[in-house]
Design an enzyme around this catalytic site. Sequence first.
Site, PDB file in Angstrom:
ATOM      1  N   SER A 186      -1.945   2.185  -5.635  1.00 57.32           N
ATOM      2  CA  SER A 186      -0.765   2.415  -6.414  1.00 57.32           C
ATOM      3  C   SER A 186      -0.659   3.901  -6.569  1.00 57.32           C
ATOM      4  CB  SER A 186      -1.034   1.949  -7.740  1.00 57.32           C
ATOM      5  OG  SER A 186       0.200   1.672  -8.648  1.00 57.32           O
ATOM      6  N   TYR A 187      -0.509   4.726  -7.608  1.00 57.70           N
ATOM      7  CA  TYR A 187      -0.145   5.863  -7.745  1.00 57.70           C
ATOM      8  C   TYR A 187      -1.565   6.673  -6.973  1.00 57.70           C
ATOM      9  CZ  TYR A 187       1.991  10.413  -8.547  1.00 57.70           C
ATOM     10  OH  TYR A 187       2.610  11.687  -8.283  1.00 57.70           O
ATOM     11  N   HIS A 441      -0.803  -6.704  -6.174  1.00 59.23           N
ATOM     12  CA  HIS A 441      -0.708  -5.140  -6.251  1.00 59.23           C
ATOM     13  C   HIS A 441      -2.152  -4.692  -6.060  1.00 59.23           C
ATOM     14  CE1 HIS A 441       0.876  -1.123  -6.974  1.00 59.23           C
ATOM     15  NE2 HIS A 441      -0.085  -0.804  -7.989  1.00 59.23           N
TER      16      HIS A 441
END
Length: 474
Positions: A186-187, A441
């Site tokens: 993700s980030y 995710h």
Amino acid sequence: MMKGSCFLVFVLVLNLIIDIQSVTGTKDVSSFERKDLDRVYKLPGQSFEVNFAHYSGYVDVNKDKALFYWFFEAVENPSSKPLLLWLNGGPGCSSIAYGEAEEIGPFHIRPDGKTLYQNPYSWNQVANVLFLDSPVGVGFSYSNKSENLLNNGDASTAEDSLAFLSNWLERFSEYKGREFYLSGESYAGHYVPQLAEAIVKHYKKTGDKSINLKGYMVGNAVTDDYHDDLGIFQFMWSTGLISDQTYKLLNAYCDSESSTHPSSECNKILDVADKENGNIDAYSIYTPSCTATGSRLSLNHLRRRFHSVAPLGEKYDPCTEADSTIYFNLPEVQKALHVNPAVAPTKWKTCSDEVSADNWKDSPRSMLPIYKELIKEGLRIWMFSGDTDSVIPITATRYSIDALKLPTVSPFRAWYDDGQVGGWTQGYEGLTFVSVRGAGHEVPLHRPKLALTLVKAFLSGNAMPSLSVQHADS
């Protein structure tokens, strides 16, 4: 008095000293003693024994900041295994809460929020795994200056993480010069390459190779604003989540320049797309969403550059964020993990309210220039993607890779696990792409066995297994 009792008294006394020092700022305990004090012997709710050592505690990065870590030695022969650092994203989400407790760590939390079970696909089967809550304000990491929590950004996070690693290696000196890898999702698609860049620059400046970086691997990673947007819209359209008309309008009105502050036209069409999506879990579009809280993440929120990690579980339960929240707020758990009550948050949260997009100071629109730079350094770089995620979907990752214009060195093909297609892969000059079939995710939660196969291949430098290799091994 027996030797064991003497040792116990010694540990208790030193723990008291450390608690006092962490408040007063004195630093008289040696690295060896500090490491020994960080040893975790048993956790509340742990009904099973483990045959590996693990440690947790704080490492100062400067006089005002301390980052919290949890480190697990490899199950077998830790002295021969590489060191791997895992980072979660957000920004503001805890790697202890997600990476350790729900993804790749050996201890996962049961739905009661009070007992643990072993993860059979923990990555410490193949590496010594280090989890870091970064930046300050995340998890149990803290700063003596409250304003620091409101002034985090990409640059300071990379700087602090580098300082953490350098100081952590003084405490765990046997890992100096050990093969070292970075990974996250993700980030952390920003955190990981930026930290890799900082390590490379540090080595070139000082010649110090205590941090012996060999490569990094990121999953469903925030990489490039333009290509992320392009990929999100296309993914939603191609999977049937939005109409043809909405897809055309999203591309017309929602360019990457309006990512943080969308135009009124963009906001309107995002709202339309949000309604068309329905009440799905955007992080895993084919599994049930969490209805217990009645909350869901709007498309407009998803499209921002910062993506909080969704609550997931081993047998996928989208509501399991509550389990971690219960467990890590238990006083006995915090004591076992050497959390100092003087600096502990009033209420521990999986993702920080203060460390968020609203208070984030700097975030480059693209990581692709860093990729180009690090590919030249010869690092092993892999990008993987769960193919049921609409937050940073597989299409976004593929668009970003295509923008690098790298020559193909091994053609696109299926890879296998136990005779079944685990996903697809393609090798480029300086980069490897791997998709994981049926994963959302957070790949290790939906497909933990496939994720272990993935990290084994990455660490060994081998290609993902083919069907012929699977047959040969069987």
